[in-house]
Write a protein that holds these residues in place. Structure first.
Motif, PDB file in Angstrom:
ATOM      1  N   LYS A 191      73.911   0.547  59.410  1.00 33.84           N
ATOM      2  CA  LYS A 191      72.831   1.029  58.529  1.00 33.84           C
ATOM      3  C   LYS A 191      72.094  -0.121  57.850  1.00 33.84           C
ATOM      4  O   LYS A 191      71.266   0.094  56.963  1.00 33.84           O
ATOM      5  CB  LYS A 191      73.426   1.932  57.457  1.00 33.84           C
ATOM      6  N   GLY A 192      72.439  -1.332  58.193  1.00 28.67           N
ATOM      7  CA  GLY A 192      71.747  -2.484  57.600  1.00 28.67           C
ATOM      8  C   GLY A 192      72.329  -2.936  56.271  1.00 28.67           C
ATOM      9  O   GLY A 192      71.729  -3.771  55.589  1.00 28.67           O
ATOM     10  N   TYR A 193      73.495  -2.390  55.895  1.00 30.67           N
ATOM     11  CA  TYR A 193      74.157  -2.851  54.671  1.00 30.67           C
ATOM     12  C   TYR A 193      75.022  -4.070  54.966  1.00 30.67           C
ATOM     13  O   TYR A 193      75.625  -4.168  56.042  1.00 30.67           O
ATOM     14  CB  TYR A 193      75.049  -1.753  54.070  1.00 30.67           C
ATOM     15  N   ILE A 194      75.085  -4.949  53.975  1.00 36.74           N
ATOM     16  CA  ILE A 194      75.963  -6.113  54.110  1.00 36.74           C
ATOM     17  C   ILE A 194      77.404  -5.662  53.876  1.00 36.74           C
ATOM     18  O   ILE A 194      77.681  -4.893  52.948  1.00 36.74           O
ATOM     19  CB  ILE A 194      75.556  -7.219  53.105  1.00 36.74           C
ATOM     20  N   VAL A 195      78.313  -6.134  54.739  1.00 31.33           N
ATOM     21  CA  VAL A 195      79.733  -5.793  54.651  1.00 31.33           C
ATOM     22  C   VAL A 195      80.521  -7.047  54.262  1.00 31.33           C
ATOM     23  O   VAL A 195      80.360  -8.078  54.922  1.00 31.33           O
ATOM     24  CB  VAL A 195      80.245  -5.278  56.021  1.00 31.33           C
ATOM     25  N   GLY A 199      76.760  -2.698  48.168  1.00 28.69           N
ATOM     26  CA  GLY A 199      75.972  -1.461  48.254  1.00 28.69           C
ATOM     27  C   GLY A 199      74.502  -1.774  48.110  1.00 28.69           C
ATOM     28  O   GLY A 199      74.054  -2.880  48.447  1.00 28.69           O
ATOM     29  N   ASP A 200      73.739  -0.822  47.596  1.00 31.01           N
ATOM     30  CA  ASP A 200      72.297  -1.011  47.423  1.00 31.01           C
ATOM     31  C   ASP A 200      72.046  -1.676  46.069  1.00 31.01           C
ATOM     32  O   ASP A 200      72.265  -1.070  45.011  1.00 31.01           O
ATOM     33  CB  ASP A 200      71.577   0.335  47.503  1.00 31.01           C
ATOM     34  N   ALA A 201      71.598  -2.899  46.102  1.00 33.91           N
ATOM     35  CA  ALA A 201      71.454  -3.673  44.861  1.00 33.91           C
ATOM     36  C   ALA A 201      70.448  -3.018  43.912  1.00 33.91           C
ATOM     37  O   ALA A 201      70.684  -2.939  42.706  1.00 33.91           O
ATOM     38  CB  ALA A 201      71.032  -5.100  45.186  1.00 33.91           C
TER      39      ALA A 201
HETATM   40  N1  URA Z   1      69.938  -4.349  50.587  1.00 31.98           N
HETATM   41  C1  URA Z   1      70.896  -3.978  49.689  1.00 31.98           C
HETATM   42  O1  URA Z   1      70.597  -3.663  48.555  1.00 31.98           O
HETATM   43  N2  URA Z   1      72.174  -3.969  50.117  1.00 31.98           N
HETATM   44  C2  URA Z   1      72.552  -4.335  51.349  1.00 31.98           C
HETATM   45  O2  URA Z   1      73.746  -4.310  51.643  1.00 31.98           O
HETATM   46  C3  URA Z   1      71.546  -4.711  52.260  1.00 31.98           C
HETATM   47  C4  URA Z   1      70.253  -4.716  51.863  1.00 31.98           C
END
Ligand code: URA
Length: 209
Positions: A191-195, A199-201
């Motif tokens: 989903k393009g999230y960093i692992v 989460g979503d900053a």
């Molecule tokens: N933007 C975010 O906020 N979090 C992610 O993990 C990737 C992109």
């Protein structure tokens, strides 16, 4: 080729752990991001030029050093980049702040600028592009293009957490830009999230979902 610096100062690493923790609520998350941004500003300004001045202490004349007056500019990428601005301004209060807003075109999936407001003299300034998460590198690369198109010559990129994919993308497209991080994580998920990331900053900073 641009260099990548990971600031492993114990205070940064300690605070980053609580930033990552999903149990950390909005208020504390925002405060911690602010504090880490200040600590990162301390590290990123290590190479600022100094000049010698002569002053008088209560005891004698002394030659001492002050900042040589290099002009700085902070460029948060909207909206999550805003969360790091005040923390950096704590240490560099005279920096000018420009803003770059980007959205992702639903058809091309490419970032497109929707808002750009910059200091008038960006070509004379050392600019620090700020985005907490360097994921694919698409937004950072576009923001740097936006600045270069308008004459910027010296640009650095500051992020809290990066995925290797994002770092490689920026190094490839902007080899003149050094990257400053608090952590380099494992990967991006589907989903393009960093692992493991945080989460979503933007959502965590502003309490949205
Ligand atoms: N933007 C975010 O906020 N979090 C992610 O993990 C990737 C992109």
């Amino acid at each position: 080729m641009g260099k990548v610096y990971v600031f492993d100062h114990p205070l940064i690493q300690h605070k980053l752990t609580f930033i990552r923790d999903k149990k950390t609520g909005t208020k504390e998350f925002r405060e911690l991001v602010d504090e880490v941004a200040t600590l990162m500003a301390f590290e990123i300004t290590r190479d600022l030029p100094l000049q010698e001045v002569t002053i008088e202490t209560p005891v004698s004349e002394a030659k001492s050093k002050v900042l040589a007056g290099k002009k700085l500019g902070l460029i948060p990428i909207l909206r999550a980049g805003l969360g790091m601005v005040d923390g950096i301004l704590n240490l560099i209060p005279a920096a000018k702040v420009g803003h770059v807003g980007l959205y992702r075109d639903p058809d091309t999936l490419k970032p497109v600028e929707y808002y750009v407001k910059l200091p008038s003299d960006i070509e004379e300034r050392e600019l620090i592009v700020i985005d907490p998460m360097l994921a694919t590198g698409g937004s950072a690369n576009e923001a740097i293009h936006v600045l270069k198109k308008r004459g910027a010559r010296q640009i650095r990129l500051m992020c809290l957490i990066a995925a290797p994919e994002g770092v490689e993308a920026v190094k490839k497209e902007h080899p003149d830009v050094d990257i400053y991080l608090a952590a380099m994580d494992e990967k991006l998920n589907e989903k393009g999230y960093i692992v493991p990331g945080l989460g979503d900053a933007g959502d965590r900073l502003f309490g949205t979902k």
